[in-house]
Design a protein around this motif. Structure first.
Motif, PDB file in Angstrom:
ATOM      1  N   PHE A 100      82.175 -83.026  42.665  1.00  0.00           N
ATOM      2  CA  PHE A 100      82.007 -83.371  44.079  1.00  0.00           C
ATOM      3  C   PHE A 100      80.877 -82.560  44.727  1.00  0.00           C
ATOM      4  O   PHE A 100      80.220 -83.043  45.650  1.00  0.00           O
ATOM      5  CB  PHE A 100      83.327 -83.197  44.825  1.00  0.00           C
ATOM      6  CG  PHE A 100      84.344 -84.246  44.432  1.00  0.00           C
ATOM      7  CD1 PHE A 100      84.015 -85.589  44.470  1.00  0.00           C
ATOM      8  CD2 PHE A 100      85.615 -83.884  44.019  1.00  0.00           C
ATOM      9  CE1 PHE A 100      84.928 -86.570  44.101  1.00  0.00           C
ATOM     10  CE2 PHE A 100      86.544 -84.854  43.648  1.00  0.00           C
ATOM     11  CZ  PHE A 100      86.200 -86.199  43.680  1.00  0.00           C
TER      12      PHE A 100
ATOM     13  N   ASP B  45      78.051 -84.472  46.739  1.00  0.00           N
ATOM     14  CA  ASP B  45      77.835 -84.145  48.152  1.00  0.00           C
ATOM     15  C   ASP B  45      76.364 -83.896  48.475  1.00  0.00           C
ATOM     16  O   ASP B  45      75.960 -83.960  49.643  1.00  0.00           O
ATOM     17  CB  ASP B  45      78.660 -82.912  48.545  1.00  0.00           C
ATOM     18  CG  ASP B  45      80.147 -83.217  48.654  1.00  0.00           C
ATOM     19  OD1 ASP B  45      80.514 -84.416  48.653  1.00  0.00           O
ATOM     20  OD2 ASP B  45      80.953 -82.259  48.720  1.00  0.00           O
ATOM     21  N   ARG B  46      75.564 -83.584  47.451  1.00  0.00           N
ATOM     22  CA  ARG B  46      74.132 -83.339  47.699  1.00  0.00           C
ATOM     23  C   ARG B  46      73.331 -84.636  47.772  1.00  0.00           C
ATOM     24  O   ARG B  46      72.144 -84.610  48.068  1.00  0.00           O
ATOM     25  CB  ARG B  46      73.542 -82.474  46.568  1.00  0.00           C
ATOM     26  CG  ARG B  46      74.022 -81.043  46.584  1.00  0.00           C
ATOM     27  CD  ARG B  46      73.100 -80.134  45.783  1.00  0.00           C
ATOM     28  NE  ARG B  46      73.279 -80.231  44.353  1.00  0.00           N
ATOM     29  CZ  ARG B  46      74.208 -79.567  43.664  1.00  0.00           C
ATOM     30  NH1 ARG B  46      75.076 -78.789  44.302  1.00  0.00           N
ATOM     31  NH2 ARG B  46      74.294 -79.689  42.368  1.00  0.00           N
TER      32      ARG B  46
ATOM     33  N   ARG C 272      86.508 -90.670  49.601  1.00  0.00           N
ATOM     34  CA  ARG C 272      86.198 -89.273  49.918  1.00  0.00           C
ATOM     35  C   ARG C 272      84.923 -89.326  50.748  1.00  0.00           C
ATOM     36  O   ARG C 272      83.849 -89.541  50.203  1.00  0.00           O
ATOM     37  CB  ARG C 272      85.993 -88.474  48.632  1.00  0.00           C
ATOM     38  CG  ARG C 272      85.757 -87.012  48.867  1.00  0.00           C
ATOM     39  CD  ARG C 272      85.632 -86.272  47.539  1.00  0.00           C
ATOM     40  NE  ARG C 272      85.418 -84.860  47.766  1.00  0.00           N
ATOM     41  CZ  ARG C 272      84.234 -84.323  48.049  1.00  0.00           C
ATOM     42  NH1 ARG C 272      83.159 -85.077  48.135  1.00  0.00           N
ATOM     43  NH2 ARG C 272      84.120 -83.015  48.243  1.00  0.00           N
TER      44      ARG C 272
END
Ligand SMILES: [Fe+2]
Ligand SMILES: [Fe+2]
Length: 259
Positions: free
Chosen positions: A177, A181-182, A202
């Motif tokens: 994750f 997320d980047r 998510r």
């Protein structure tokens, strides 16, 4: 298709055996995969791609991969495979590519990038993404920020409930994750392994697990994985030009796989 997205079918957890006379949990896994493939062949409109997300073989033998290949050849769409914990890494890599079947890191088409990860750990049932896999994912996503991305692996990175309860089979989901997320272009994360349906989110990332082409798991005694009543299934995904994912499971009629 079209220049406006991709039509994708996910099939998972075939668990084929080399010996045609053998059954797994009393299921003829070759017959159930054959029935699923016939249903996929009848999909209209036809898929652009098929994704096979691991546990293609139960025994890891070359003979079972040959039986998988014979069935996958019936699909008109290119098929992209990644390994699961039941697969033998060397035999999988040797036997699967060719005749329209691909083992690849990524695929870019019609505005989408699909990235394939190997979450297997030799000799282990549970999975982990090695640093090399995480780096490769990060590099692949960094190289294509203008495409929408779908990331595929075998082991589940979040709890899916059902027979699995809170157990998560991927040892390092936070590492995965952190990479996702980047890269805000990631739209979906797709896996197999659980023999169970699951959909969640998510943030902006859709989370999807797909039942097996053979049997599904149900809660068993002492936390074991028993065989549930659900029939074989596969997942249909429409990856839209705007990054939207429209998806549904297709369950087979149990009669379709009875002798
Ligand atoms: Fe499986
Ligand atoms: Fe698995």
């Amino acid at each position: 298709m079209s220049e406006d997205g991709l039509r994708v079918i996910q099939i998972s957890d075939f668990h084929l055996l080399a010996d045609a006379g053998e059954r797994l949990r009393e299921v003829d896994t070759h017959a159930t995969l054959a029935a699923v493939i016939e249903r996929v062949r009848a999909e209209s409109p036809a898929p652009d791609l098929v994704l096979a997300t691991g546990d293609l073989s139960q025994d890891g033998l070359l003979g079972s991969y040959r039986r998988v290949k014979t069935l996958l050849r019936r699909l008109d769409a290119p098929t992209y495979c990644l390994p699961g914990n039941h697969d033998d890494a060397a035999r999988f890599a040797a036997a699967m590519p060719g005749d329209g079947v691909h083992v690849a890191r990524e695929l870019c088409r019609n505005g989408w990038q699909i990235v394939f990860l190997d979450s297997t750990v030799p000799g282990e049932e549970d999975g982990r993404l090695a640093d090399g896999e995480l780096d490769a994912l990060d590099r692949a996503l960094a190289a294509r920020p203008g495409l929408h991305a779908l990331v595929c692996l075998h082991h589940h990175p979040v709890a899916v409930g059902g027979a699995w309860g809170d157990f998560v089979s991927l040892a390092n989901p936070d590492d995965l994750f952190a990479v996702l997320d980047r890269h805000p272009q990631v739209r979906g994360l797709l896996w197999g392994h659980v023999h169970h349906p699951f959909e969640g989110a998510r943030g902006a990332v859709r989370l999807m697990a797909t039942p097996s082409t053979c049997f599904q798991f149900a809660p068993g005694p002492g936390g074991s994985l028993a065989t549930g009543p659900e029939p074989p299934a596969y997942r249909r995904l429409a990856l839209g030009p705007d990054g939207a994912i429209d998806t549904e499971l297709r369950w087979l009629d149990r009669l379709a796989v009875s002798p």
